[in-house]
Design an enzyme around this catalytic site. Structure first.
Site, PDB file in Angstrom:
ATOM      1  N   SER A 148      43.338  35.913  49.086  1.00 22.40           N
ATOM      2  CA  SER A 148      42.446  36.992  48.654  1.00 22.40           C
ATOM      3  C   SER A 148      41.328  37.132  49.675  1.00 22.40           C
ATOM      4  O   SER A 148      40.948  36.147  50.331  1.00 22.40           O
ATOM      5  CB  SER A 148      41.846  36.661  47.279  1.00 22.40           C
ATOM      6  OG  SER A 148      40.747  37.510  46.984  1.00 22.40           O
ATOM      7  N   TYR A 162      37.584  30.043  42.485  1.00 28.00           N
ATOM      8  CA  TYR A 162      38.594  30.992  42.957  1.00 28.00           C
ATOM      9  C   TYR A 162      38.454  31.213  44.466  1.00 28.00           C
ATOM     10  O   TYR A 162      39.446  31.166  45.207  1.00 28.00           O
ATOM     11  CB  TYR A 162      38.438  32.313  42.215  1.00 28.00           C
ATOM     12  CG  TYR A 162      39.475  33.353  42.568  1.00 28.00           C
ATOM     13  CD1 TYR A 162      40.752  33.282  42.023  1.00 28.00           C
ATOM     14  CD2 TYR A 162      39.184  34.396  43.441  1.00 28.00           C
ATOM     15  CE1 TYR A 162      41.720  34.236  42.345  1.00 28.00           C
ATOM     16  CE2 TYR A 162      40.139  35.344  43.769  1.00 28.00           C
ATOM     17  CZ  TYR A 162      41.405  35.259  43.218  1.00 28.00           C
ATOM     18  OH  TYR A 162      42.358  36.195  43.545  1.00 28.00           O
TER      19      TYR A 162
END
Length: 258
Positions: A148, A162
């Site tokens: 990401s 994350y």
């Protein structure tokens, strides 16, 4: 062979984790449309069966296996089921993951560790099981790790676990490529989406300040559509990307270009 033929995956077997929802469904169907048979892994088996039916409706063979990538035995079992039901494996899409948005001063270290266990360690364990299967079969393959842009930049939404897990995937991708490409013929790359409409971005979309801040950083001024990742996925999975390994392919509307 034409340029378009190089993107075909006829005769290939692909494994997709996190295949019960969101991007996992999009990726499984895209690989199936390109000609691959698909092994699906996810924890939510009832939703996984829905994905299996969609893949089979495209005329492809498919197996669905209850899989928690945080468990090494589950990772090995998914790869074994793919080989038993479909044949030697060629492609792994390491898509399983979870997000957690919480300020650090209120975070639970155990929950932080859980995100890393699923997103990073789970991807490693799946890659390990897949790599062993390819080596055992004596042929190469392609690993695609779903990272990401939040492993490269930040937003106003606090999500250190994350972000850390996705940054870790970028480093792991480079290392595995160095280990496996030269000696084993296994290409390893990361697909790095920006903010794409999915369950993973719901928290940012729901936070007005975080959403406004993120959109202000994206030259295209919008979130991506899941289908806008498919071209990059097929490039990395197919012979069209045969000279790409150890790379992080960013598809983010221009966010990281600034």
């Amino acid at each position: 062979m034409s340029v378009f033929d190089r993107f075909r995956l006829d005769g290939k077997v692909a494994i997709v984790t996190g295949a019960s929802s969101g991007l996992g469904i999009t990726f499984a169907l895209a690989l199936a449309e390109a000609g691959a048979d698909i092994a699906l892994g996810a924890r939510r088996t009832e939703l996984l069966e829905e994905t299996r039916r969609k893949v089979e409706a495209l005329g492809r063979r498919c197996v669905a296996v209850a899989t928690d990538v945080a468990e090494p035995a589950d990772c090995a079992a998914l790869v074994a089921a793919a080989r038993d039901g479909l044949g030697d494996v060629d492609i792994l899409v390491n898509n399983a993951g979870m997000a957690r948005v919480v300020p650090t001063h209120r975070d639970d270290p155990a929950e932080f560790a859980r995100v890393l266990q699923v997103n990073l360690t789970g991807a490693y364990q799946m890659a390990q099981a897949f790599g062993r299967a390819c080596i055992d079969a004596g042929h190469g393959g392609s690993v695609i790790n779903m990272s990401s842009v939040l492993g490269m930049v930040s937003t106003d939404a606090p999500q250190p676990a994350y972000s850390a897990s996705k940054a870790g995937l970028l480093g792991m991708t480079r290392d595995l490529a160095m280990q496996w490409t030269r000696r084993r013929g296994i290409r390893v790359n990361a697909l790095v989406p920006g903010l794409v409409v999915s369950g993973m971005t719901e928290a940012i979309q729901a936070d007005e300040q975080a959403s406004a801040s993120a959109l202000a950083s994206i030259p295209m001024r919008r979130l991506g559509d899941p289908d806008e990742l498919v071209g990059a996925l097929l490039l990395l999975a197919s012979d069209a990307g045969s000279y790409i390994t150890g790379s992080s392919l960013v598809v983010d509307g221009g966010w990281t270009a600034q």
